[in-house]
Design an enzyme around this catalytic site. Sequence first.
Site, PDB file in Angstrom:
ATOM      1  N   ASN A   1       0.916  -1.461   0.232  1.00 15.00           N
ATOM      2  CA  ASN A   1      -0.312   0.313   0.075  1.00 15.00           C
ATOM      3  C   ASN A   1       0.479   1.204   0.729  1.00 15.00           C
ATOM      4  O   ASN A   1       2.171   1.646   1.008  1.00 15.00           O
ATOM      5  CB  ASN A   1      -1.480   0.199   1.318  1.00 15.00           C
TER       6      ASN A   1
ATOM      7  N   HIS B   1       5.955  -0.650  -3.279  1.00  9.13           N
ATOM      8  CA  HIS B   1       5.583   0.433  -3.708  1.00  9.13           C
ATOM      9  C   HIS B   1       5.825   1.497  -3.507  1.00  9.13           C
ATOM     10  O   HIS B   1       5.079   1.996  -4.478  1.00  9.13           O
ATOM     11  CB  HIS B   1       3.936  -0.245  -4.455  1.00  9.13           C
TER      12      HIS B   1
ATOM     13  N   CYS C   1      10.925  14.853  -9.432  1.00  8.57           N
ATOM     14  CA  CYS C   1      11.137  15.509 -10.441  1.00  8.57           C
ATOM     15  C   CYS C   1      11.708  14.750 -11.714  1.00  8.57           C
ATOM     16  O   CYS C   1      12.958  14.301 -11.032  1.00  8.57           O
ATOM     17  CB  CYS C   1      11.616  16.982  -9.832  1.00  8.57           C
TER      18      CYS C   1
ATOM     19  N   CYS D   1      14.648  17.072 -12.383  1.00  9.58           N
ATOM     20  CA  CYS D   1      16.049  17.432 -11.798  1.00  9.58           C
ATOM     21  C   CYS D   1      16.468  16.796 -10.465  1.00  9.58           C
ATOM     22  O   CYS D   1      17.318  16.246  -9.632  1.00  9.58           O
ATOM     23  CB  CYS D   1      16.179  18.846 -11.394  1.00  9.58           C
TER      24      CYS D   1
ATOM     25  N   CYS E   1       7.631  21.392 -11.179  1.00  9.42           N
ATOM     26  CA  CYS E   1       8.438  20.884  -9.623  1.00  9.42           C
ATOM     27  C   CYS E   1       8.588  22.362  -9.078  1.00  9.42           C
ATOM     28  O   CYS E   1       9.377  23.390 -10.429  1.00  9.42           O
ATOM     29  CB  CYS E   1       9.727  20.246 -10.672  1.00  9.42           C
TER      30      CYS E   1
ATOM     31  N   CYS F   1      13.188  22.935 -10.932  1.00 11.20           N
ATOM     32  CA  CYS F   1      12.972  23.383 -12.538  1.00 11.20           C
ATOM     33  C   CYS F   1      12.840  23.738 -13.567  1.00 11.20           C
ATOM     34  O   CYS F   1      12.231  23.663 -14.585  1.00 11.20           O
ATOM     35  CB  CYS F   1      14.067  22.184 -12.065  1.00 11.20           C
TER      36      CYS F   1
ATOM     37  N   GLY G   1      -5.008  -9.549   3.599  1.00 11.24           N
ATOM     38  CA  GLY G   1      -5.918  -8.232   2.138  1.00 11.24           C
ATOM     39  C   GLY G   1      -5.430  -7.964   1.251  1.00 11.24           C
ATOM     40  O   GLY G   1      -5.556  -6.661   0.885  1.00 11.24           O
TER      41      GLY G   1
HETATM   42  N1  APR Z   1     -10.486  -6.975   4.914  1.00 10.08           N
HETATM   43  C1  APR Z   1      -9.902  -8.254   4.700  1.00 10.08           C
HETATM   44  N2  APR Z   1      -9.371  -8.066   2.625  1.00 10.08           N
HETATM   45  C2  APR Z   1     -10.134  -7.712   2.111  1.00 10.08           C
HETATM   46  C3  APR Z   1     -10.989  -6.787   2.478  1.00 10.08           C
HETATM   47  C4  APR Z   1     -10.920  -6.455   4.230  1.00 10.08           C
HETATM   48  N3  APR Z   1     -11.959  -5.786   4.486  1.00 10.08           N
HETATM   49  N4  APR Z   1     -11.971  -6.071   1.505  1.00 10.08           N
HETATM   50  C5  APR Z   1     -11.265  -6.745   0.583  1.00 10.08           C
HETATM   51  N5  APR Z   1      -9.924  -7.299   0.734  1.00 10.08           N
HETATM   52  C6  APR Z   1      -8.924  -8.644  -0.181  1.00 10.08           C
HETATM   53  C7  APR Z   1      -9.492  -8.270  -1.294  1.00 10.08           C
HETATM   54  O1  APR Z   1     -10.138 -10.220  -0.626  1.00 10.08           O
HETATM   55  C8  APR Z   1      -8.302  -8.799  -2.198  1.00 10.08           C
HETATM   56  O2  APR Z   1      -7.552 -10.393  -1.657  1.00 10.08           O
HETATM   57  O3  APR Z   1      -8.018  -7.346  -0.638  1.00 10.08           O
HETATM   58  C9  APR Z   1      -7.383  -8.096  -1.731  1.00 10.08           C
HETATM   59  C10 APR Z   1      -7.256  -6.522  -2.662  1.00 10.08           C
HETATM   60  O4  APR Z   1      -6.588  -6.712  -3.703  1.00 10.08           O
HETATM   61  P1  APR Z   1      -5.974  -5.736  -4.054  1.00 10.08           P
HETATM   62  O5  APR Z   1      -7.369  -5.106  -4.735  1.00 10.08           O
HETATM   63  O6  APR Z   1      -5.385  -7.184  -5.788  1.00 10.08           O
HETATM   64  O7  APR Z   1      -5.348  -5.682  -3.657  1.00 10.08           O
HETATM   65  P2  APR Z   1      -3.563  -5.737  -3.447  1.00 10.08           P
HETATM   66  O8  APR Z   1      -3.028  -7.710  -3.393  1.00 10.08           O
HETATM   67  O9  APR Z   1      -2.862  -4.872  -2.216  1.00 10.08           O
HETATM   68  O10 APR Z   1      -2.789  -5.216  -5.312  1.00 10.08           O
HETATM   69  C11 APR Z   1      -1.037  -5.613  -5.195  1.00 10.08           C
HETATM   70  O11 APR Z   1      -1.722  -4.572  -7.423  1.00 10.08           O
HETATM   71  O12 APR Z   1      -2.024  -2.211  -8.918  1.00 10.08           O
HETATM   72  C12 APR Z   1      -1.314  -3.808  -7.775  1.00 10.08           C
HETATM   73  O13 APR Z   1      -0.243  -1.764  -7.032  1.00 10.08           O
HETATM   74  C13 APR Z   1      -1.311  -1.969  -6.539  1.00 10.08           C
HETATM   75  O14 APR Z   1      -0.084  -2.598  -4.743  1.00 10.08           O
HETATM   76  C14 APR Z   1      -1.425  -2.876  -5.426  1.00 10.08           C
HETATM   77  C15 APR Z   1      -1.272  -4.013  -5.981  1.00 10.08           C
END
Ligand code: APR
Length: 247
Positions: free
Chosen positions: A103, A120, A128, A131, A149, A152, A189
């Site tokens: 995140n 990430h 920038c 620069c 920026c 610059c 998550g």
């Molecule tokens: N509690 C627990 N899990 C949850 C909840 C919640 N309230 N809401 C959603 N989820 C879970 C979903 O089931 C899913 O598995 O969170 C996950 C969200 O998945 P993504 O949206 O794909 O998120 P993430 O895995 O962090 O994505 C990875 O993808 O686009 C890129 O750079 C971006 O860091 C991101 C990366």
Amino acid sequence: MSNHALHNAAEALKKARCAMAFTGAGISVESGIPPFRGPGGVWSKYDPDKFEKGYFKRHPEEVWPLLKEIFYDMYGRAKPNPAHLALAELEAAGKLVGIVTQNIDSLHQDAGSRVVHEYHGSTRRMQCLSCRTFFKTEAISLDILPPPCPACGGLLKPDFVFFGEGIPDDVHRAATDLAKQADVCLVIGTGGEVVPAGRIPIVVKRHGGTIIEINLRDTSYTYNTTDYFLEGKAGTRTPELVRAVLG
Ligand code: APR
């Protein structure tokens, strides 16, 4: 969710020599930040191809308003939820060594977590492309887009990883080192759909670690990597697990 899984997960965490957490967008959903995939996901509303570095450099005037809408207007109001706070409590109690997060919302730091590897990057900084100077986001006005920026006048890019960009070496190394040492990893998550980030729990598993997964639904980890699956919302299950560990 079975109490059996909660009990066993808590026992594993209590005994852990080096526990870590690997988090994704799902841990911030209850803070009002939408996930990227699944119901209401960002990529169901916006085209991810526009967030590819080359496209951004060719069309900054098109992409910057989207960046503001998705990552600045909404993130700015978000506050840590009980899941972020529970991880910070676990670290303060000496039972969590650090977090690797995908995140870019800085909610783990806002919750009080001290060791957070932002795999990430973060919305809190910009750089920038001419620069190479870094700026704190709060020092940059987003009234004019693309924001020039201050040093610059060049093109500012948020300091988070766009598609087609590599992971900064230092954070990749720190995250991988932690994963190699960890004997327990909380995976909260995330569906692990994006690599190399998604490989972090696999590294822990390969080194003999135990995987505790918290998610609303099963993921690519659940049936071949996860040892204990705590189904449900991060904001509910994570504090429940931390209570079971710390009392
Ligand atoms: N509690 C627990 N899990 C949850 C909840 C919640 N309230 N809401 C959603 N989820 C879970 C979903 O089931 C899913 O598995 O969170 C996950 C969200 O998945 P993504 O949206 O794909 O998120 P993430 O895995 O962090 O994505 C990875 O993808 O686009 C890129 O750079 C971006 O860091 C991101 C990366």
